[in-house]
Write an enzyme that holds these catalytic residues in place. Structure first.
Site, PDB file in Angstrom:
ATOM      1  N   ASP A 152       0.865  -1.182   0.000  1.00 16.50           N
ATOM      2  CA  ASP A 152       0.000   0.000   0.000  1.00 16.50           C
ATOM      3  C   ASP A 152       0.898   1.228   0.000  1.00 16.50           C
ATOM      4  O   ASP A 152       1.523   1.553   1.023  1.00 16.50           O
ATOM      5  CB  ASP A 152      -0.902   0.012   1.244  1.00 16.50           C
ATOM      6  N   LYS A 215      -6.885   3.266  -3.397  1.00 24.24           N
ATOM      7  CA  LYS A 215      -7.282   3.280  -1.994  1.00 24.24           C
ATOM      8  C   LYS A 215      -7.536   4.715  -1.556  1.00 24.24           C
ATOM      9  O   LYS A 215      -6.792   5.624  -1.924  1.00 24.24           O
ATOM     10  CB  LYS A 215      -6.179   2.632  -1.156  1.00 24.24           C
ATOM     11  N   LYS A 251     -10.277   0.259  -2.482  1.00 26.85           N
ATOM     12  CA  LYS A 251     -10.169   0.007  -1.043  1.00 26.85           C
ATOM     13  C   LYS A 251     -10.460   1.287  -0.270  1.00 26.85           C
ATOM     14  O   LYS A 251      -9.608   2.167  -0.183  1.00 26.85           O
ATOM     15  CB  LYS A 251      -8.775  -0.512  -0.683  1.00 26.85           C
TER      16      LYS A 251
END
Length: 315
Positions: A152, A215, A251
């Site tokens: 991430d 995300k 996400k």
């Protein structure tokens, strides 16, 4: 560096070409997006569908701890919970992944070995993304070598907000290359992007550069995930697949704490991107406290009574 999507190979040829493309994307109707997100949030789900949705949401959780006080013992306990969220009920599914800082990846990798639960690590100078690129790339490689199969990363919001889009694009491409076989989730930090138009541009930029997921947030900046922002991102992945044939995941992370919240997001996914995204491979919740509420609601559906919050381990 060139774009990773053949159909859009010339988009990132120059900074000017990339800026022209991103600013040529359709504008976002703020009132319309917020109204639609609010409307979809009122949908009711009946008992059978609710049970299915709760199990799906559990399977979509990236069980996360990103605190300075994290210890190996805490990580091992979190991984045990990820594998068996409710030890008293073997029918309860495992979560999608555990997400930790790079220094704790070796501990998590050992604890998750053979479980099928993914191991994600925040890299690239999380949460600011302001370290030199070579430092961020080394951070990424180290996490992957230690056992992370998902990274991430955070984009450089300063560069993005300054209009240095090609710089951000090339950094994402470089991190993607450093990931090797690991999947890359690109954190936009939507709370700092100020407008929905910027969220749409950043979403497309991340996808063009090869991100496997987009995300919302680090969870360290308010506001974090919101239904309206997630709706804009879901529209982006839907439109990106229609144009390129490549599917990218979404996400939302930060502030999603209850089963009711999670189900609202699942409705958003189904009604915006479609049921192809209703799978942990394509939609995740970045959360630390959501799982316990999902477990309490799951027990309530099965037994007709609520267990207290202290019935499940505190993450």
């Amino acid at each position: 560096m060139t774009a990773t999507v053949p159909a859009l190979a010339d988009v990132a040829r120059t900074d000017a070409a990339l800026r022209t493309f991103l600013h040529g994307l359709p504008g976002v109707d703020q009132v319309g997006v917020e109204a639609r997100a609010a409307m979809l949030g009122t949908r009711s789900i009946k008992t059978t569908a609710k049970a299915w949705a709760i199990d799906l949401a559990i399977r979509m959780v990236d069980l996360t701890t990103l605190e300075g006080a994290d210890t190996p013992g805490k990580i091992r306990a979190l991984c045990a919970k990820a594998r068996r969220p409710d030890p008293a009920d073997p029918s309860c599914p495992a979560v999608a992944a555990v997400c930790v800082y790079p220094a704790l990846v070796p501990t998590a990798a050992e604890a998750l070995r053979g479980s099928g639960v993914h191991l994600a690590s925040v890299a690239t100078s999380f949460p600011s993304g302001q370290a030199p690129l070579d430092v961020r790339l080394a951070d990424t490689r180290a996490a992957v070598e230690a056992g992370a199969d998902e990274i991430d990363m955070v984009i450089n919001r300063g560069a993005f907000l300054s209009g240095r889009y090609l710089e951000v694009f090339e950094e994402i491409v470089a991190v993607k290359e450093a990931c090797g076989d690991a999947h890359l989730k690109v954190i936009l930090e939507t709370g700092e992007l100020a407008t929905y138009d910027n969220v749409r541009r950043a979403s497309w930029l991340a996808m063009l550069a090869g991100g496997d997921f987009i995300k919302t947030s680090t969870g360290k900046v308010a506001p974090a995930a919101t239904p309206a922002v997630t709706l804009v991102m879901l529209e982006a992945v839907r439109d990106f697949r229609a144009q390129t044939g490549r599917q990218v995941g979404v996400k939302p992370a930060g502030g999603i704490r209850t089963t009711k919240d999670a189900i609202k997001y699942l409705v958003l996914v189904n009604e915006t991107a479609g049921d192809d995204w209703l799978h942990p491979d394509w939609f995740r919740f970045g959360a630390s406290t959501l799982l316990n509420d999902l477990l309490m609601q799951r027990t309530k559906l099965a037994t007709g009574r609520y267990e207290g919050p202290d019935y499940f381990t505190v993450d």
